[in-house]
Design an enzyme around this catalytic site. Structure first.
Site, PDB file in Angstrom:
ATOM      1  N   CYS A   1       0.776  -1.191   0.094  1.00 31.04           N
ATOM      2  CA  CYS A   1       0.092  -0.052  -0.028  1.00 31.04           C
ATOM      3  C   CYS A   1       0.981   1.288  -0.129  1.00 31.04           C
ATOM      4  CB  CYS A   1      -0.903  -0.053   1.268  1.00 31.04           C
ATOM      5  SG  CYS A   1       0.151   0.169   2.760  1.00 31.04           S
TER       6      CYS A   1
ATOM      7  N   CYS B   1       3.332   2.049   3.087  1.00 31.88           N
ATOM      8  CA  CYS B   1       4.732   1.430   2.927  1.00 31.88           C
ATOM      9  C   CYS B   1       5.733   2.052   2.068  1.00 31.88           C
ATOM     10  CB  CYS B   1       4.596   0.150   2.248  1.00 31.88           C
ATOM     11  SG  CYS B   1       3.064  -1.233   2.660  1.00 31.88           S
TER      12      CYS B   1
ATOM     13  N   ASP C   1       3.495 -32.715 -14.811  1.00 34.86           N
ATOM     14  CA  ASP C   1       4.517 -33.180 -14.016  1.00 34.86           C
ATOM     15  C   ASP C   1       3.986 -33.469 -12.887  1.00 34.86           C
ATOM     16  OD1 ASP C   1       7.208 -34.019 -13.105  1.00 34.86           O
ATOM     17  OD2 ASP C   1       7.370 -32.012 -12.227  1.00 34.86           O
TER      18      ASP C   1
ATOM     19  N   ASP D   1       7.593 -28.172 -13.229  1.00 36.75           N
ATOM     20  CA  ASP D   1       8.472 -27.269 -12.696  1.00 36.75           C
ATOM     21  C   ASP D   1       9.866 -27.398 -12.674  1.00 36.75           C
ATOM     22  OD1 ASP D   1       8.190 -29.309 -10.914  1.00 36.75           O
ATOM     23  OD2 ASP D   1       8.588 -28.234  -9.152  1.00 36.75           O
TER      24      ASP D   1
ATOM     25  N   ASP E   1      12.109 -30.962 -16.404  1.00 37.34           N
ATOM     26  CA  ASP E   1      10.914 -30.540 -17.102  1.00 37.34           C
ATOM     27  C   ASP E   1      11.326 -29.770 -18.293  1.00 37.34           C
ATOM     28  OD1 ASP E   1       9.049 -32.511 -15.937  1.00 37.34           O
ATOM     29  OD2 ASP E   1       9.126 -30.871 -14.181  1.00 37.34           O
TER      30      ASP E   1
END
Lengths: 733, 53
Positions: A31, A34, A439, A625, A629
């Site tokens: 926000c 911050c 996977d 991932d 792969d």
């Protein structure tokens, strides 16, 4: 990080005035408060020149004097404020100024400004032509228009001219060729008409055309830029760094790009191994699931080969980076990746396909129109005007804008569903997929393990084991902590590297770790493994009582079953290709009701299976991932990977999805299907428009300005159609 | 109608000022963070009394 010290020189860029600049990706900026907090907090440090948070891409740019404040202080201040910050590797972040985007915006501004002014003058001339404008005033207006239009076209047309020129030099035709010719002819003819004191000039058509096209280009560029900047943030947050042990024995954290073969790297417990190498010192267990797909932990000691992307267990390791001798796993993966990516490059985007067909037709139509009218006996000037009208009216605005407009809207929706696109044409390919290959490890399951059965919390030993597990960073221990809900750690805990942890409670020795560490008899281990094939084992022993063996398995993503069921009911064929052992894969396949599954596959075998599916005429969406792969991701028709994936896989995938759920996969397919439909509708709208407008233009009833207006109307129509995507259908389905 | 000879160049010049202003704002990075800018106006720490703290 324990003993780490970053090598800051690798992250900062020196500026001309002696200060340095650093870009950081900051976690947790949610926000505006911050933003103020960070900037104020940093400005109290000595030597800070500017600290500016960019809320759009969640980055922080700091300029400061390195003499007064060290970069460590900045990161420390941020973490005291509650924000985790990771510096960008300048080598991977060259494009932070976004030069192309700015150039497009500048061109758009110039052509927009020029368009308004030329339009103003042109409308005056038209109304004057209908009433009583004097020839002097008309010439004056025409000259001013020329004065505005010529530099505008020369400047704002650059993106098109450059692209057209490089296409022609390469012996190809693209969309920018007819655009460039149309604009150039319109301006040249108008200049000629102005000198000849004619009634009509067409500067406004050329300028307005450029303006509308630039709007389309800018939207397209922005969509891809946003995805790219988020992907870069994720890469920085995932800390693509390694702790290098220098000759002086100090550990310095450096970006991966600075690590050379032969360097010694420290891998602390619970950290991902950043490089391929050989263990020189230390004991630990390694979770290789990201690399091999196998969930069983592998013991690592001196001489063990470890691979980048694997997760280190309890001990810390010193790893000698192995030379890129061409046989490392990464090399093999890269080689497969290249061949796979080449195979995919045969795919041609819809817009390009249309352009290949369209550009020659447009040129031929314009040329024939000109030739036809000249033969018919009309002078060359009016003939050229008609030909330009044809060129402008057929100008592929619908193609230039229709596809990007849909892509912008669709990518915004995908973004809201937690999907980031890596490639601009992923939407088109996602919409065509009919087979989904998953996977298992890390894709259908999450990265963390869970207990195979619900623990019996009335057993006091388990509760104690849970508390003991708090002192370990091993993934299995963390799962036990979650299962038991333990909160209070023991005060004195001894860690036996690569084996387990131990403490004394009520005079009894309490041990948690591998079955052998807890003296579990071999037959007990075998019995548990028979019941839960493929499970990882964690054992607890309290004093001299019978040790407990806790089988652990990987946790399915919570909505995996529902998502797979929905995909199947939507007519997709679903398959699992895993590198893990048969037992583990079978269990998951049965739980998810997936009939087609294959286990213990090498990366090359996964590609072979994908090729077989391709030969059957199937278009495969690969979701994976791991490092194993990555080639399959690059080779599949279209691919997605979770945000937890290794860097290489994310780079190879067409889209990355966030979060712990699997539902983004089905969302992506659904949104893409709708987007694809909208793209096709848009292409039809523009085709229909051309069918109606071109004959009228060829017949000579349209002035270039009317052509420009008609073209704009068609552009608005396709944009509106794209926006229709945002209405309704927000639910997953 | 001779007045147009002055007025039109003046009008274009004024428009050109607007264009230059836009290009300047683009160059000085005012379009880099459209999200943050709308919140910054609400911050009061650039008021003179806060500065002295």
């Amino acid at each position: 990080m324990t003993v780490h010290m970053r090598d800051w020189d690798a992250f900062v860029t020196p500026l001309d005035d002696g200060s340095v600049h650093m870009d950081l990706a900051v976690e947790g900026i949610t926000c505006a408060a911050c933003m103020g907090e960070i900037e104020r907090g940093l400005s109290h440090l000595p030597g800070i020149k500017t600290a500016r948070v960019n809320l759009t891409n969640q980055r922080l740019a700091v300029d400061w004097d390195q003499q007064q404040t060290a970069a460590d202080d900045i990161v420390a201040t941020l973490s005291r404020l509650g924000y985790k910050a990771h510096p960008f590797d300048p080598a991977s972040n060259k494009d932070r100024q976004d030069k192309t985007g700015r150039q497009l915006l500048r061109c758009m501004a110039v052509s927009g400004f020029a368009g308004m002014n030329v339009m103003l003058l042109s409308i005056s001339v038209w109304s004057g032509n209908a009433t009583d404008i004097t020839p002097e005033t008309r010439d004056f207006f025409h000259w001013i228009s020329a004065l505005i239009a010529l530099p505008t076209v020369a400047y704002a047309g650059q993106p098109f001219f450059k692209s057209a020129f490089s296409a022609l030099r390469g012996g190809r035709l693209n969309m920018d060729v007819p655009i460039s010719i149309g604009v150039f002819l319109a301006v040249a003819l108008s200049l000629f008409q102005t000198i000849e004191h004619q009634h009509q000039v067409y500067f406004e058509s050329a300028v307005m055309l450029l303006f509308f096209l630039l709007v389309g280009r800018y939207l397209d560029h922005n969509m891809r830029g946003r995805t790219r900047s988020f992907a870069e943030n994720i890469a920085a947050l995932k800390a693509e760094v390694a702790g290098r042990i220098d000759a002086d024995g100090v550990v310095r954290e450096v970006p991966l790009s600075k690590i050379m073969a032969g360097d010694l790297v420290l891998v602390t417990s619970g950290e991902r191994v950043p490089v391929d190498g050989i263990v020189e010192d230390g004991h630990s267990e390694i979770d290789q699931s990201l690399v091999t797909g196998e969930s069983r932990l592998v013991r690592a000691a001196q001489g063990t080969l470890v691979y980048a992307g694997t997760l280190n267990g309890q001990g810390s390791l010193k790893v000698r980076v192995s030379a890129a001798s061409g046989n490392t796993l990464l090399d093999e993966v890269n080689r497969l990746l290249e061949t796979a990516a080449q195979a995919k490059s045969a795919y041609v985007r819809i817009a390009d396909r249309a352009a290949q067909l369209y550009a020659p037709v447009v040129h031929a139509a314009a040329a024939l129109t000109f030739a036809g009218w000249v033969l018919f006996g009309l002078g060359w000037q009016p003939s050229l005007v008609i030909a330009i009208s044809v060129l402008i009216i057929t100008c592929p605005c619908a193609l230039g804008l229709a596809v990007p407009a849909v892509q912008v809207v669709a990518s915004g929706q995908l973004f809201r569903s937690g999907i980031l696109l890596n490639s601009g044409d992923a939407i088109e390919r996602l919409s065509e997929a009919d087979t989904i290959v998953f996977d298992k490890t890390g894709t259908l399951t999450t990265a963390e393990p869970e207990l195979c059965s619900v623990p019996d919390l009335s057993d006091a030993r388990l509760v104690l084991a849970g508390r003991l597990a708090l002192s370990s960073r091993h993934p299995l221990s963390m799962a036990l902590v979650q299962a038991t809900g333990a909160l209070v750690p023991f005060e004195t805990v001894t860690e036996v590297s690569g084996a387990g942890v131990e403490t004394t409670h009520d005079g009894q020795i309490l041990r948690l770790g591998s079955p052998s560490f807890c003296n579990v008899p071999e037959q007990n281990v075998e019995a548990v493994l028979r019941e839960f094939p493929g499970a990882s084992l964690l054992a607890v022993r309290s004093g001299d009582t019978e040790p407990i063996v806790l089988p652990m398995r990987q946790k399915l993503r919570e909505d995996a079953a529902a998502t797979v069921a929905r995909l199947v009911s939507n007519g997709y064929r679903v398959e699992i290709l895993s590198g893990d052992r048969t037992g583990a894969v079978q269990e998951v396949a049965e739980e998810l009701n997936i009939a087609e599954w294959r286990a213990e596959l090498q990366p090359a075998a996964k590609i072979a299976r994908l090729d077989a599916l391709k030969a059957e005429g199937r278009k495969v969406l690969m979701v994976g991932d791991g490092l194993n792969d990555a080639p399959a991701l690059a080779g599949a028709y279209v691919s997605m990977s979770p945000v937890t994936a290794v860097h290489l896989s994310q780079a190879a995938a067409d889209a990355v999805f966030l979060g712990d759920k699997l539902v983004p996969v089905s969302d992506a397919l659904r949104i893409s299907k709708r987007a694809r439909r909208a793209i096709e509708e848009n292409l039809w709208i523009s085709a229909l428009y051309n069918v109606v407008a071109v004959p009228i233009a060829v017949a000579g009833f349209v002035t270039p300005l009317m052509a420009a207006v008609a073209m704009s109307v068609s552009s608005l129509a396709v944009t509106a159609n794209a926006l229709r995507l945002r209405i309704g259908h927000h639910t997953s389905g | 109608m001779d007045v147009l000879i002055y007025l039109i160049p003046i009008a274009i010049f004024l428009g050109l000022l607007g264009l230059i202003a836009f290009l300047w704002s683009l160059k000085s990075g005012q379009y880099d963070d459209l999200e943050g800018a709308k919140w910054r106006i609400l911050e009061d720490d650039d008021l003179p009394e806060d500065r002295q703290k």
